[in-house]
Design a protein around this motif. Structure first.
Motif, PDB file in Angstrom:
ATOM      1  N   LEU A 165       0.833  -1.202   0.000  1.00  0.00           N
ATOM      2  CA  LEU A 165       0.000   0.000   0.000  1.00  0.00           C
ATOM      3  C   LEU A 165       0.868   1.253   0.000  1.00  0.00           C
ATOM      4  O   LEU A 165       0.580   2.222  -0.712  1.00  0.00           O
ATOM      5  CB  LEU A 165      -0.927  -0.009   1.224  1.00  0.00           C
ATOM      6  N   SER A 166       1.943   1.217   0.792  1.00  0.00           N
ATOM      7  CA  SER A 166       2.867   2.353   0.807  1.00  0.00           C
ATOM      8  C   SER A 166       3.510   2.561  -0.558  1.00  0.00           C
ATOM      9  O   SER A 166       3.653   3.695  -1.024  1.00  0.00           O
ATOM     10  CB  SER A 166       3.941   2.131   1.878  1.00  0.00           C
ATOM     11  N   ALA A 167       3.891   1.460  -1.224  1.00  0.00           N
ATOM     12  CA  ALA A 167       4.491   1.563  -2.558  1.00  0.00           C
ATOM     13  C   ALA A 167       3.481   2.105  -3.562  1.00  0.00           C
ATOM     14  O   ALA A 167       3.823   2.906  -4.446  1.00  0.00           O
ATOM     15  CB  ALA A 167       5.002   0.195  -3.005  1.00  0.00           C
ATOM     16  N   ASP A 168       2.220   1.678  -3.412  1.00  0.00           N
ATOM     17  CA  ASP A 168       1.170   2.180  -4.305  1.00  0.00           C
ATOM     18  C   ASP A 168       0.967   3.680  -4.110  1.00  0.00           C
ATOM     19  O   ASP A 168       0.794   4.427  -5.090  1.00  0.00           O
ATOM     20  CB  ASP A 168      -0.126   1.419  -4.027  1.00  0.00           C
ATOM     21  N   LEU A 169       0.998   4.131  -2.877  1.00  0.00           N
ATOM     22  CA  LEU A 169       0.872   5.563  -2.603  1.00  0.00           C
ATOM     23  C   LEU A 169       2.063   6.335  -3.173  1.00  0.00           C
ATOM     24  O   LEU A 169       1.898   7.439  -3.707  1.00  0.00           O
ATOM     25  CB  LEU A 169       0.766   5.796  -1.092  1.00  0.00           C
ATOM     26  N   THR A 170       3.250   5.742  -3.086  1.00  0.00           N
ATOM     27  CA  THR A 170       4.434   6.380  -3.664  1.00  0.00           C
ATOM     28  C   THR A 170       4.285   6.547  -5.173  1.00  0.00           C
ATOM     29  O   THR A 170       4.607   7.606  -5.735  1.00  0.00           O
ATOM     30  CB  THR A 170       5.691   5.559  -3.354  1.00  0.00           C
ATOM     31  N   ASP A 171       3.785   5.512  -5.831  1.00  0.00           N
ATOM     32  CA  ASP A 171       3.559   5.598  -7.284  1.00  0.00           C
ATOM     33  C   ASP A 171       2.537   6.678  -7.608  1.00  0.00           C
ATOM     34  O   ASP A 171       2.706   7.436  -8.576  1.00  0.00           O
ATOM     35  CB  ASP A 171       3.086   4.246  -7.831  1.00  0.00           C
ATOM     36  N   ASN A 172       1.476   6.748  -6.813  1.00  0.00           N
ATOM     37  CA  ASN A 172       0.452   7.765  -7.054  1.00  0.00           C
ATOM     38  C   ASN A 172       0.992   9.169  -6.825  1.00  0.00           C
ATOM     39  O   ASN A 172       0.596  10.116  -7.526  1.00  0.00           O
ATOM     40  CB  ASN A 172      -0.763   7.527  -6.152  1.00  0.00           C
ATOM     41  N   LYS A 280       0.661   8.113   3.195  1.00  0.00           N
ATOM     42  CA  LYS A 280       1.883   7.297   3.183  1.00  0.00           C
ATOM     43  C   LYS A 280       2.711   7.500   4.443  1.00  0.00           C
ATOM     44  O   LYS A 280       3.150   6.523   5.071  1.00  0.00           O
ATOM     45  CB  LYS A 280       2.708   7.655   1.947  1.00  0.00           C
ATOM     46  N   ASN A 281       2.939   8.758   4.817  1.00  0.00           N
ATOM     47  CA  ASN A 281       3.873   9.067   5.904  1.00  0.00           C
ATOM     48  C   ASN A 281       3.239   9.065   7.284  1.00  0.00           C
ATOM     49  O   ASN A 281       3.956   9.049   8.283  1.00  0.00           O
ATOM     50  CB  ASN A 281       4.528  10.434   5.661  1.00  0.00           C
ATOM     51  N   LYS A 282       1.911   9.106   7.349  1.00  0.00           N
ATOM     52  CA  LYS A 282       1.238   9.142   8.639  1.00  0.00           C
ATOM     53  C   LYS A 282       0.372   7.907   8.862  1.00  0.00           C
ATOM     54  O   LYS A 282       0.619   7.124   9.786  1.00  0.00           O
ATOM     55  CB  LYS A 282       0.386  10.412   8.733  1.00  0.00           C
TER      56      LYS A 282
END
Length: 488
Positions: A165-172, A280-282
């Motif tokens: 999920l974090s990687a998906d948010l990074t891509d977005n 992502k960060n929180k």
């Protein structure tokens, strides 16, 4: 003397003006379903009148009208509503992303359900309870091993899902950053083109509509303010100037990171991009930390007890760590992803400690009381024991001084409350955005009924002007061909 041809000129100007009005009406109708299109109107004015010639003054009362002209074709637009739309759109973008992330977190935690972590954890405690009934039974030990493997698999899987999920948010975040950069470039280009056209005295109505659509899209991704100046829109994100006339700054991840603050006090403080960074960060990090705290506290608690008991091995051996954590990798992984059942247990269930009692046989050799279940009961009882959960590297622990089951319930409850709040905020913002957009459409949108009425009005005006031209022609025909005897 008055000119006989004045009526022809008056009719011609009227025809041209009404024709322009008809063309503009047709343009409005054609773009009735075009996103962002603002209806256009022809601004008609009376042509500059003239006075009949006279030596000192006109001997004709008043001034002689010279028909109608149009001095501009303008679009109907209210900037106040645009600014309101930008303010509400950024909130809708942010809360929509938060809601989406929290719903995915709910799916990862998957509680309450029959397949979630709590169900697996209950199976683990029950396996120890069963082992306490027959502590020397290898089958009961095998059940403990399998339930422990199922538990670590559940934690590992949840951790990997959080990482994905974090990687998906990074891509977005990358995608939205590129989209912002593209929008800024297009706004810059339109600023230049609109300025070039309007310095020639024309209104670039359609280009202005295109630019406003870009600002609508941009306002959902980041928080912006726009001010119209001589050379076009100046667009800012907080105190950062993004576009000024035909100049735009590159918008990249460095700018995003430099202007993002988790509490929303940075220049980037709303919109989809802020929502992605916050998620992502929180949000993801926070729940990963809670899971790691649970795993760390559980492993330490069980290991400390397990090492106090004895295995079935001879000579007598104390139990080792029941759970272990594999070494850190690159990129770093979480504790819950690195949690494993000790291989000495998975390889041989006799290494599971269940007894705390020993005796010395006739030969003076220390032996384990195989039927003793003291340690198995102690580990089974951990499920009802309250713990101060590991807070190392965590800003906020959801629950302290509770059991593992209470901790999981608190985590699930926290996600539920946050999801409910995000859903409420997103729905409210959506309603506000739709209301403001409806008001904008009431002002700027094309009403087919109104345009059809205008078309009839302008058509009759055009027909009347044409009839006036015919009348003037008949007058001239009478003067030229029917008066006097010259040429007969």
């Amino acid at each position: 003397m008055r000119s006989t041809f004045t009526n022809i000129e008056i009719s011609k100007r009227s025809l041209f003006t009404q024709q322009a009005a008809l063309q503009t009406t047709g343009h409005n109708i054609a773009n009735a379903n075009t996103r962002g299109f603002s209806r256009q109107v022809v601004h008609m004015v009376a042509a500059r009148p003239i006075e009949a010639p006279g030596l000192m003054r006109s001997d004709v009362p008043g001034q002689m009208g010279q028909s109608v002209e149009f001095d501009a074709i303008t679009r109907v637009r209210e900037q106040f509503l645009d600014k309101q739309f930008y303010n509400e759109s950024k909130g809708f973008g942010e809360w929509s992303v938060r809601r989406d992330t929290l719903e995915k977190l709910e799916a990862i935690i998957n509680e309450p359900s029959e397949t979630g972590i709590r169900k697996v954890l209950d199976g683990f405690w029950n396996a120890w309870q069963e082992l306490s009934k027959q502590p020397d039974n290898l089958e009961a030990r095998a059940v403990v091993k399998e339930s422990a493997l199922a538990l670590t698999d559940a934690f590992n899987h949840a951790a990997r899902q959080l990482k994905d999920l974090s990687a998906d948010l990074t891509d977005n975040i990358d995608v939205k950053t590129s989209e912002v950069n593209s929008l800024l470039g297009q706004i810059k280009s339109l600023n230049h083109e609109i300025y070039r056209i309007e310095t020639l005295g024309n209104n670039a109505n359609d280009l202005r509509d295109q630019r406003d659509v870009l600002l609508d899209d941009l306002s959902k991704i980041i928080n912006i303010t726009s001010v119209e100046e001589e050379q076009g829109y100046t667009v800012r994100m907080g105190n950062v100037e993004l576009v000024n006339g035909d100049t735009a700054v590159p918008f990249d991840l460095n700018m995003v990171n430099a202007n993002y603050v988790v509490d929303g006090t940075g220049n980037l403080n709303s919109g989809e991009l802020f929502g992605l960074m916050y998620s992502k960060n929180k949000l993801v990090v926070e729940y990963q930390n809670q899971l790691d705290s649970l795993v760390s506290t559980m492993a330490n608690g069980i290991n400390s007890v397990h090492k106090q008991g004895y295995t079935l091995k001879e000579p007598t051996e104390l139990g080792q760590d029941f759970f272990v954590f594999v070494p850190q990798t690159t990129p770093p992984t979480s504790l819950s992803e690195r949690m494993r059942v000790n291989t000495v247990i998975t390889n041989n269930v006799e290494n599971i400690a269940a007894s705390k009692a020993t005796y010395t046989d006739a030969n003076g050799v220390l032996k384990v009381v195989r039927g003793n279940n003291e340690l198995a009961l102690q580990i089974a009882g951990i499920r009802n024991q309250k713990f101060n959960f590991d807070t190392s590297g965590i800003d906020k622990i959801i629950l302290n001084g509770g059991t593992f089951d209470e901790f999981l319930r608190a985590v699930v409850g926290e996600i539920g409350v946050q999801t409910q709040e995000a859903n409420r905020q997103a729905n409210n913002q959506q309603i506000l955005v739709e209301q403001i957009d409806a008001r904008r459409q009431a002002v700027s949108g094309v009403s087919l009924d109104e345009e059809m009425a205008n078309m009839i009005k302008f058509q009759h005006a055009y027909n009347a002007a044409a009839r006036a031209l015919t009348a003037a022609d008949e007058v001239l025909d009478k003067i030229i061909n029917g008066m006097g005897v010259v040429g007969r």
